[in-house]
Design an enzyme around this catalytic site. Structure first.
Site, mmCIF file in Angstrom:
data_model
loop_
_atom_site.group_PDB
_atom_site.id
_atom_site.type_symbol
_atom_site.label_atom_id
_atom_site.label_comp_id
_atom_site.label_asym_id
_atom_site.label_seq_id
_atom_site.Cartn_x
_atom_site.Cartn_y
_atom_site.Cartn_z
ATOM 1 N N GLU A 43 -46.506 2.999 -13.934
ATOM 2 C CA GLU A 43 -46.491 4.362 -14.460
ATOM 3 C C GLU A 43 -47.283 4.479 -15.760
ATOM 4 O O GLU A 43 -47.020 5.360 -16.577
ATOM 5 C CB GLU A 43 -45.041 4.851 -14.615
ATOM 6 C CG GLU A 43 -44.340 4.960 -13.268
ATOM 7 C CD GLU A 43 -42.821 4.898 -13.347
ATOM 8 O OE1 GLU A 43 -42.297 4.612 -14.441
ATOM 9 O OE2 GLU A 43 -42.161 5.114 -12.319
ATOM 10 N N HIS A 93 -37.710 2.043 -19.832
ATOM 11 C CA HIS A 93 -38.298 0.790 -19.367
ATOM 12 C C HIS A 93 -38.013 -0.346 -20.350
ATOM 13 O O HIS A 93 -37.732 -0.129 -21.530
ATOM 14 C CB HIS A 93 -39.815 0.930 -19.211
ATOM 15 C CG HIS A 93 -40.231 1.813 -18.084
ATOM 16 N ND1 HIS A 93 -41.418 2.524 -18.089
ATOM 17 C CD2 HIS A 93 -39.628 2.110 -16.904
ATOM 18 C CE1 HIS A 93 -41.524 3.219 -16.962
ATOM 19 N NE2 HIS A 93 -40.451 2.988 -16.235
ATOM 20 N N ASP A 96 -37.167 -0.968 -14.973
ATOM 21 C CA ASP A 96 -36.314 0.077 -15.533
ATOM 22 C C ASP A 96 -35.055 -0.591 -16.069
ATOM 23 O O ASP A 96 -34.520 -1.507 -15.436
ATOM 24 C CB ASP A 96 -35.853 1.051 -14.445
ATOM 25 C CG ASP A 96 -36.898 2.081 -14.065
ATOM 26 O OD1 ASP A 96 -37.977 2.076 -14.674
ATOM 27 O OD2 ASP A 96 -36.637 2.860 -13.137
#
Length: 603
Positions: free
Chosen positions: A346, A538, A370
């Protein structure tokens, strides 16, 4: 796969070296002459220690450069500096067993991480010089680390105490990490993913604190290169064959309406392999492209870390980046064992920077994840027929999981000297360990609702009992970057318990159960507090209890640490930090970092 590969990496050629500066009492007529051999031999012993134990990211032993002569005054200090510039010295360590003229002999380069080792012997006042030199560095605003053995030694003692060795090596690894980042790039492949703040690239952070540049490309570059065949066709065929042999496809957890055809899945596999080749070429270049007439594309972007936006502008139409990110982040592929290519999911550049720190400090692959969930003991018991968490996880677990990009090293199938799970530098990984990491991993058709464009998600479960460190850099308005650190252990759950908890999120994604080491105070009063005070969605997991190295590196860059559970006796910062307070060291760290400013901020 018998020989580690160092191909296609920016860490080649004239890499930054570590300079050793033997300083000496400049008084000729008996004093200096009596110390020449002792001082130079001390420098040689320090250089040998570093060269034997510190490595470049390509697996080669680090190189040290020793000043041509002992440094007794300013003329020899300048000559040493000239030598260091010619030899690409990026880190300096001054060593001495005696008194020297402090400000006349010090290293004045403000960008070169530096330390001073004063030999603890009473025959000559090496410790006195150490204190004087450090005071000079502090007064001039050029922070330096002080290294001083706990026990007094005889002047002729060639043994180096363990505490001295540890500080020298810790400083060398952290200083080298700083030097290796300088002048390199972070490659932003795409833009902001789903409104995630970490993927809103902050150029000032990379430039002022890390000395790096940011390179930007649009994700359409992938589509263009895929459509035009702008990748090594022979390597693509080799890679696809390897994938079919070593990346077993697992169950399809999609509903019947969401399942894709076999033909579609095969196309996705093909595209996933192409994406991996293209991302690597974009980062570090590929001479094969020049042979194909693509001389501009062959250069790459000199990127030592990158991020791929993916969601959603790409993943709504094309296969996701999970395979690409997982295999590049891993310490091996169809070419054998090699250094990881760090790619953040991401395009979370802050997690990418954190991964970069962990890799440069340890030489190992990093797990991007995550920080998904805190599972309390009561919640686990309620979900799993009364199962009781024990051992490291007795206070609850943190579920580290993402859609599939975590390095395969994170399976924990590599082992340390005691047979426990770990992640190792690629040059230490065995062929059997490569096979075991691959064997512990399955690849699943991604969940179509998440990824309409398809793709393959990684699934594995990290072995329990691995000492590990969870980290994250966050950006704070008005403050700048700040670092969080949580040392702890991975936890192994019974298969039935794992399956129940894992299915609550997504059974196609890799899972690590992590338990932080609790101290009973601050953010580490409980596992819940760690989760509740984490600064972003994260995190990065690095093998080993290496929080102290992150702290040392952060201090060189002037990044304060606002949450950690590292014992005080392992914390190593420049001596100037003591002047900002010796009681509450966390607050002192903030004051010192603010006072001196980012390492490259005043250039």
């Amino acid at each position: 796969m018998t020989t580690p590969q160092t191909l296609r990496t920016v860490f080649q050629g004239d890499l930054p070296k570590i300079g050793i500066r033997p300083t000496i009492d400049g008084r000729l007529g008996g004093v200096r002459e009596s110390l020449e051999d002792q001082t130079m031999n001390l420098a040689k012993r320090v250089a040998a220690l570093i060269e034997e134990n510190v490595y470049y990211p390509n697996g080669a032993h680090v190189e040290c450069v020793i000043a041509d002569t002992c440094i007794g005054g300013v003329s020899e200090a300048v000559a040493c500096d000239d030598l260091f510039r010619k030899q690409n010295v990026g880190v300096s360590l001054t060593v001495t067993p005696c008194w020297c003229y402090g400000s006349e002999t010090m290293d004045m380069d403000p960008l070169r991480p530096k330390a001073v080792f004063g030999f603890n012997g009473t025959e000559r006042p090496g410790a006195v010089y150490l204190a004087a030199a450090l005071a000079g560095h502090t007064q001039k605003g050029i922070p330096a680390f002080g290294i001083y053995g706990r026990d007094v030694q005889n002047a002729g003692d060639a043994n180096m105490p363990a505490d001295v060795q540890a500080k020298i090596l810790d400083f060398a690894r952290c200083g080298l990490a700083v030097a290796l980042m300088r002048g390199k790039a972070y490659l932003s492949m795409g833009g902001t993913s789903m409104g995630i703040a970490g993927s809103m690239i902050d150029y000032a952070f990379w430039e002022k604190w890390l000395g790096m540049r940011v390179e930007d490309i649009d994700m359409s570059e992938f589509a263009g290169r895929m459509n035009k065949g702008q990748y090594d066709q022979a390597e693509y065929e080799e890679a696809l064959t390897w994938v079919k042999q070593h990346c077993p496809e697992g169950d399809d957890y999609n509903s019947d309406a969401g399942k894709r055809t076999r033909e579609q899945l095969d196309r996705e596999w093909s595209d996933c392999v192409k994406m991996a080749l293209i991302a690597r070429d974009l980062m570090v270049g590929n001479p094969k492209l020049a042979e194909m007439g693509l001389r501009e594309q062959a250069h790459g972007h000199q990127a030592i870390a990158a991020g791929f936006q993916g969601q959603r502008q790409w993943t709504d139409h094309f296969p996701n980046g999970d395979f690409m990110e997982a295999i590049l982040n891993t310490s091996f592929d169809w070419n054998g064992r090699r250094a990881p290519y760090l790619v953040a999911t991401e395009n979370d550049a802050l997690n990418g920077a954190t991964m970069l720190f962990g890799h440069l400090l340890t030489g190992t692959a990093q797990v991007f994840a995550d920080l998904r969930t805190y599972w309390s003991p009561d919640a686990v018991a309620a979900a799993c027929e009364g199962y009781t968490l024990e051992g490291a996880g007795a206070d609850g677990l943190l579920h580290l999981i993402n859609s599939g990009p975590a390095a395969l090293d994170g399976t924990g199938q590599q082992v340390d000297g005691d047979g426990g799970p770990t992640m190792k530098p690629f040059w230490e990984i065995t062929d059997d360990e490569v096979s075991q990491c691959l064997g512990a991993t399955t690849w699943h058709p991604s969940i179509t609702e998440y990824f309409p464009g398809g793709g393959m998600s990684t699934r594995y479960r990290t072995r329990g009992g691995m000492p590990a460190t969870m980290t994250r850099i966050n950006l704070v308005a008005g403050l700048g970057p700040a670092l969080q650190i949580a040392e702890g252990h991975t936890v192994e759950l019974p298969g039935t318990v794992h399956d129940v908890l894992d299915a609550r999120t997504n059974p196609t994604w890799p899972t690590t159960w992590f338990a932080p080491t609790l101290t009973g105070k601050g953010a580490f009063r409980s596992t819940y507090d760690v989760m509740n005070q984490w600064g972003a969605n994260h995190c990065v997991m690095t093998a080993g209890h290496v929080g102290h190295l992150f702290i040392t590196l952060a201090s060189i860059l002037r990044i304060p640490v606002y949450m950690h559970n590292v014992d005080d006796d392992r914390v190593f910062r420049p001596s100037a930090w003591n002047a900002f307070g010796t009681d509450d060291r966390e607050s002192a760290d903030f004051r010192a970092c603010n006072n001196f400013g980012p390492l490259y901020g005043r250039v």
